[in-house]
Scaffold this active site. Sequence first.
Site, PDB file in Angstrom:
ATOM      1  N   LYS A   1       0.853  -1.190   0.000  1.00 25.73           N
ATOM      2  CA  LYS A   1       0.000   0.000   0.000  1.00 25.73           C
ATOM      3  C   LYS A   1       0.883   1.231   0.000  1.00 25.73           C
ATOM      4  O   LYS A   1       2.006   1.188   0.514  1.00 25.73           O
ATOM      5  CB  LYS A   1      -0.868   0.023   1.258  1.00 25.73           C
ATOM      6  CG  LYS A   1      -2.085   0.905   1.134  1.00 25.73           C
ATOM      7  CD  LYS A   1      -3.151   0.225   0.322  1.00 25.73           C
ATOM      8  CE  LYS A   1      -4.458   0.946   0.362  1.00 25.73           C
ATOM      9  NZ  LYS A   1      -5.558   0.026   0.043  1.00 25.73           N
TER      10      LYS A   1
HETATM   11  N1  GLU Z   1      -7.167   0.356  -3.164  1.00 25.79           N
HETATM   12  C1  GLU Z   1      -7.960  -0.803  -3.399  1.00 25.79           C
HETATM   13  C2  GLU Z   1      -8.002  -1.681  -2.160  1.00 25.79           C
HETATM   14  O1  GLU Z   1      -7.828  -1.233  -1.054  1.00 25.79           O
HETATM   15  C3  GLU Z   1      -7.578  -1.523  -4.663  1.00 25.79           C
HETATM   16  C4  GLU Z   1      -6.211  -2.125  -4.682  1.00 25.79           C
HETATM   17  C5  GLU Z   1      -5.801  -2.682  -6.049  1.00 25.79           C
HETATM   18  O2  GLU Z   1      -6.615  -2.716  -6.958  1.00 25.79           O
HETATM   19  O3  GLU Z   1      -4.636  -3.072  -6.155  1.00 25.79           O
HETATM   20  O4  GLU Z   1      -8.278  -2.844  -2.233  1.00 25.79           O
END
Ligand code: GLU
Length: 476
Positions: free
Chosen positions: A107
């Site tokens: 993240k």
């Molecule tokens: N930000 C989204 C989540 O928390 C999507 C992550 C992604 O598609 O890699 O799952």
Amino acid sequence: MAQAKEPSFRQSVDLMFNRAVALMDLPPGLEEKIRVCNATYIVRFGVRLRGRIQTFVGYRSVHSEHMEPVKGGIRYAMGVNQDEVEALAALMTYKCALVEAPFGGSKGGLCLDPRQYDEHELELITRRFAYELAKRALIHPSQNVPAPDMGTSEREMAWIADQYSRMNTTDINARACVTGKPLHGGGIAGRVEATGRGVQYALREYFRHPEDVARSGLSGTLDGKRVIVQGFGNVGYHAAKFLSEEDGAKIIAIIERDGALVDEEGLDVEAVRNWVSTHGGVSGYPNATHVPEGDKLLEHECDILIPAAVEGVINLGNAARVKAPLIIEAANGPLTAGADEILREKGTVIIPDMYANAGGVTVSYFEWVKNLSHIRFGRMQRRQEEARHQLLVDELERLSADSGIGWSLSPGFKQKYLRGADELELVRSGLDDTMRAAYQAMREVWHGRDDVEDLRVAAYLVSIDRVAKSYQAKGL
Ligand code: GLU
């Protein structure tokens, strides 16, 4: 907000992890290896804006590399910090494992309020951040693939993809370095709606099991259920839209930053959306009651509560007053560990974040595969499928005419049956299948083990077991 004795977001995720892992029999040390965040990179970079250099702080955290690339969004918000990105990266690991997206967890975040900058400034900031991450392989098609999250969208992903391509001019797979791109910039149909769509599919799957529905004290189907949505961004809006338009649910309240809108008869989701996009908030919307203290509505009587904004909104301070018998966590970490405990004791059924909001990363996975295969889904098969269906229809009609039976296929059936699936339909079908399969995996544990009382522990057990097996397979 959260009280003093509330643990941090990362501690909260760890506490939930610990509750599950206590029921497992992992080889010595593996539990710790899975729990800890492998690395967090912090970068401070300057961008010349409005006549002076402004310094920004960005993060990219990698929780687990049991599978690569690692995957997870990039968030733009003032509250971004190391604890938060690490908690979110950990959730990505478990989420990907649960929905069988072949990624580790990661993240990222940038500590800034995107509303304070114009588009050109945001592009400069995003490109510079992408440059800093890409040069350390923290953006890379085979190592680390970001996506949108709070405060970012297709637009930022397009800038990131372009920045990566400029730095890697001979990489034929450059577009796969990030997902959530616009359709005309290497994206996939259905990615924008995906997380909200996944919430809908999760609820549909839950309501397919009357036994599970009974555990929350509810009965029947989604039709007529009174739903409260907290957060009306991309996820909350799409979930509210699909549940009201396609499943007959009534959205009785929408909670936003500037208060909540309430209408016990059901809000017109599109009308609220239009109002919010022109006025920047829900205040002043003419066709509903406006409650300035929006968060009070989290405690309002309803059937289903959908927190779809930030972490920690249901905490030790308000959990005891939350009346919804069913909560589906469309956001990441909307319930603190303490709130989770209070609500479980009350008998509230909680459909956990790592499952409920996995629609986004699931469709990201499809987009990444599309980028690597360099071809749109359905391009080879669609017309061939239509031709085969046409053959069957022609044959049935010929038989009917020859035998004198005289029946004919209805035009509605023919139209639906003859049409081959396009990319959007395939994406939705893949997402639906994924959400059903992941629910089944959680459910087997939930119902199959006496020591498992809730879906969150069941979800963790499934995920941790898969991550553990993948470490073991590597000989670790
Ligand atoms: N930000 C989204 C989540 O928390 C999507 C992550 C992604 O598609 O890699 O799952």
